[in-house]
Design a protein around this motif. Structure first.
Motif, mmCIF file in Angstrom:
data_model
loop_
_atom_site.group_PDB
_atom_site.id
_atom_site.type_symbol
_atom_site.label_atom_id
_atom_site.label_comp_id
_atom_site.label_asym_id
_atom_site.label_seq_id
_atom_site.Cartn_x
_atom_site.Cartn_y
_atom_site.Cartn_z
ATOM 1 N N VAL A 1 0.840 -1.200 0.000
ATOM 2 C CA VAL A 1 0.000 0.000 0.000
ATOM 3 C C VAL A 1 0.874 1.249 0.000
ATOM 4 O O VAL A 1 0.614 2.203 -0.748
ATOM 5 C CB VAL A 1 -0.977 -0.009 1.200
ATOM 6 C CG1 VAL A 1 -1.712 1.310 1.304
ATOM 7 C CG2 VAL A 1 -1.956 -1.164 1.061
ATOM 8 N N GLN A 2 1.917 1.270 0.815
ATOM 9 C CA GLN A 2 2.809 2.434 0.865
ATOM 10 C C GLN A 2 3.475 2.675 -0.484
ATOM 11 O O GLN A 2 3.619 3.817 -0.919
ATOM 12 C CB GLN A 2 3.851 2.264 1.965
ATOM 13 C CG GLN A 2 3.268 2.424 3.345
ATOM 14 C CD GLN A 2 4.263 2.089 4.446
ATOM 15 O OE1 GLN A 2 5.267 1.432 4.220
ATOM 16 N NE2 GLN A 2 3.962 2.557 5.639
ATOM 17 N N ALA A 3 3.868 1.610 -1.165
ATOM 18 C CA ALA A 3 4.506 1.754 -2.474
ATOM 19 C C ALA A 3 3.561 2.410 -3.478
ATOM 20 O O ALA A 3 3.951 3.301 -4.235
ATOM 21 C CB ALA A 3 4.982 0.395 -2.983
ATOM 22 N N VAL A 4 2.303 1.986 -3.479
ATOM 23 C CA VAL A 4 1.331 2.576 -4.404
ATOM 24 C C VAL A 4 1.060 4.032 -4.035
ATOM 25 O O VAL A 4 0.974 4.900 -4.912
ATOM 26 C CB VAL A 4 0.026 1.755 -4.435
ATOM 27 C CG1 VAL A 4 -1.061 2.484 -5.199
ATOM 28 C CG2 VAL A 4 0.294 0.389 -5.049
ATOM 29 N N LEU A 5 0.945 4.339 -2.743
ATOM 30 C CA LEU A 5 0.716 5.722 -2.332
ATOM 31 C C LEU A 5 1.899 6.611 -2.701
ATOM 32 O O LEU A 5 1.715 7.761 -3.108
ATOM 33 C CB LEU A 5 0.426 5.793 -0.830
ATOM 34 C CG LEU A 5 -0.903 5.162 -0.407
ATOM 35 C CD1 LEU A 5 -1.041 5.181 1.113
ATOM 36 C CD2 LEU A 5 -2.071 5.841 -1.070
ATOM 37 N N ARG A 6 3.116 6.094 -2.587
ATOM 38 C CA ARG A 6 4.288 6.869 -3.028
ATOM 39 C C ARG A 6 4.224 7.128 -4.528
ATOM 40 O O ARG A 6 4.546 8.216 -4.997
ATOM 41 C CB ARG A 6 5.582 6.146 -2.660
ATOM 42 C CG ARG A 6 6.003 6.332 -1.226
ATOM 43 C CD ARG A 6 7.425 5.851 -0.980
ATOM 44 N NE ARG A 6 7.614 4.447 -1.309
ATOM 45 C CZ ARG A 6 7.378 3.425 -0.483
ATOM 46 N NH1 ARG A 6 6.934 3.665 0.744
ATOM 47 N NH2 ARG A 6 7.584 2.195 -0.870
ATOM 48 N N GLU A 7 3.785 6.134 -5.278
ATOM 49 C CA GLU A 7 3.663 6.301 -6.724
ATOM 50 C C GLU A 7 2.620 7.361 -7.067
ATOM 51 O O GLU A 7 2.833 8.206 -7.945
ATOM 52 C CB GLU A 7 3.290 4.963 -7.363
ATOM 53 C CG GLU A 7 3.303 4.992 -8.867
ATOM 54 C CD GLU A 7 3.028 3.622 -9.461
ATOM 55 O OE1 GLU A 7 2.409 3.582 -10.538
ATOM 56 O OE2 GLU A 7 3.413 2.601 -8.859
ATOM 57 N N ILE A 8 1.499 7.360 -6.368
ATOM 58 C CA ILE A 8 0.460 8.368 -6.592
ATOM 59 C C ILE A 8 1.007 9.756 -6.269
ATOM 60 O O ILE A 8 0.814 10.701 -7.034
ATOM 61 C CB ILE A 8 -0.795 8.054 -5.750
ATOM 62 C CG1 ILE A 8 -1.492 6.806 -6.286
ATOM 63 C CG2 ILE A 8 -1.759 9.242 -5.726
ATOM 64 C CD1 ILE A 8 -2.557 6.241 -5.359
ATOM 65 N N THR A 9 1.693 9.881 -5.143
ATOM 66 C CA THR A 9 2.272 11.163 -4.741
ATOM 67 C C THR A 9 3.297 11.636 -5.776
ATOM 68 O O THR A 9 3.320 12.808 -6.147
ATOM 69 C CB THR A 9 2.931 11.051 -3.356
ATOM 70 O OG1 THR A 9 1.929 10.661 -2.417
ATOM 71 C CG2 THR A 9 3.555 12.361 -2.922
ATOM 72 N N THR A 10 4.127 10.723 -6.241
ATOM 73 C CA THR A 10 5.138 11.061 -7.247
ATOM 74 C C THR A 10 4.471 11.546 -8.529
ATOM 75 O O THR A 10 4.865 12.573 -9.092
ATOM 76 C CB THR A 10 6.032 9.836 -7.539
ATOM 77 O OG1 THR A 10 6.715 9.482 -6.338
ATOM 78 C CG2 THR A 10 7.045 10.136 -8.636
#
Length: 163
Positions: free
Chosen positions: A114-123
């Motif tokens: 989940v954190q990886a996907v949220l980082r991708e969204i933020t990026t």
């Protein structure tokens, strides 16, 4: 649900800049922007002063005074506007909640995924703000029927990921 939320001041600033880009020879006042956006004139005036301090607009006082863009609309990004009004957003690799804590508490592969996907969204949000210019917004405003939101883009513009 809104994944990316800009503060009101940033939205007012972007609205004002798009208005200026669409009427490059006219001076725009806080009163004009406030009336069209149906928001507080005092708040818009504060935003316009911040944009002036950042060098994004030039102001003139007196009769016929107001604000105009200080640079070409294609040279002003949404990220610059957000930075001058709200401060620098989270770095592209960050994924934090509104309160500053990790977006997903806990350890293990589920939290990591989940954190990886949220980082991708933020990026993606960060680099989109960096690549969309006031000229892009003005062109979309021109293409939209009066009072209607333009349709969402189905294709993405190339994203500038340079530092």
């Amino acid at each position: 649900m809104t994944v990316v939320r800009l503060g009101k001041a940033s939205r007012y600033g972007l609205y004002a800049l798009v208005r200026m880009a669409r009427s490059p020879t006219a001076r725009v006042t806080a009163k004009d922007v406030a009336a069209e956006a149906e928001v507080s004139e005092h708040h818009v005036a504060k935003v316009l002063r911040a944009l002036r301090r950042a060098g994004l607009v030039e102001g003139a006082r007196g009769a016929g005074g107001g604000y105009q863009l200080a640079r070409e609309p294609a040279a002003i990004t949404m990220l610059e506007v957000v930075e001058c009004i709200e401060g620098r957003p989270d770095a592209p690799h960050a994924a934090r909640s509104e309160h500053g804590e990790d977006a997903v508490d806990g350890a293990g592969p589920e939290a990591s995924a989940v954190q990886a996907v949220l980082r991708e969204i933020t990026t993606n949000a960060y680099y989109t703000l960096k690549s969309v210019t006031v000229a892009t917004l003005a062109a979309r405003a021109e293409a939209a029927p009066s009072g209607a939101l333009p349709p969402p883009r189905t294709e993405l513009a190339p994203i500038d990921r340079s530092p």
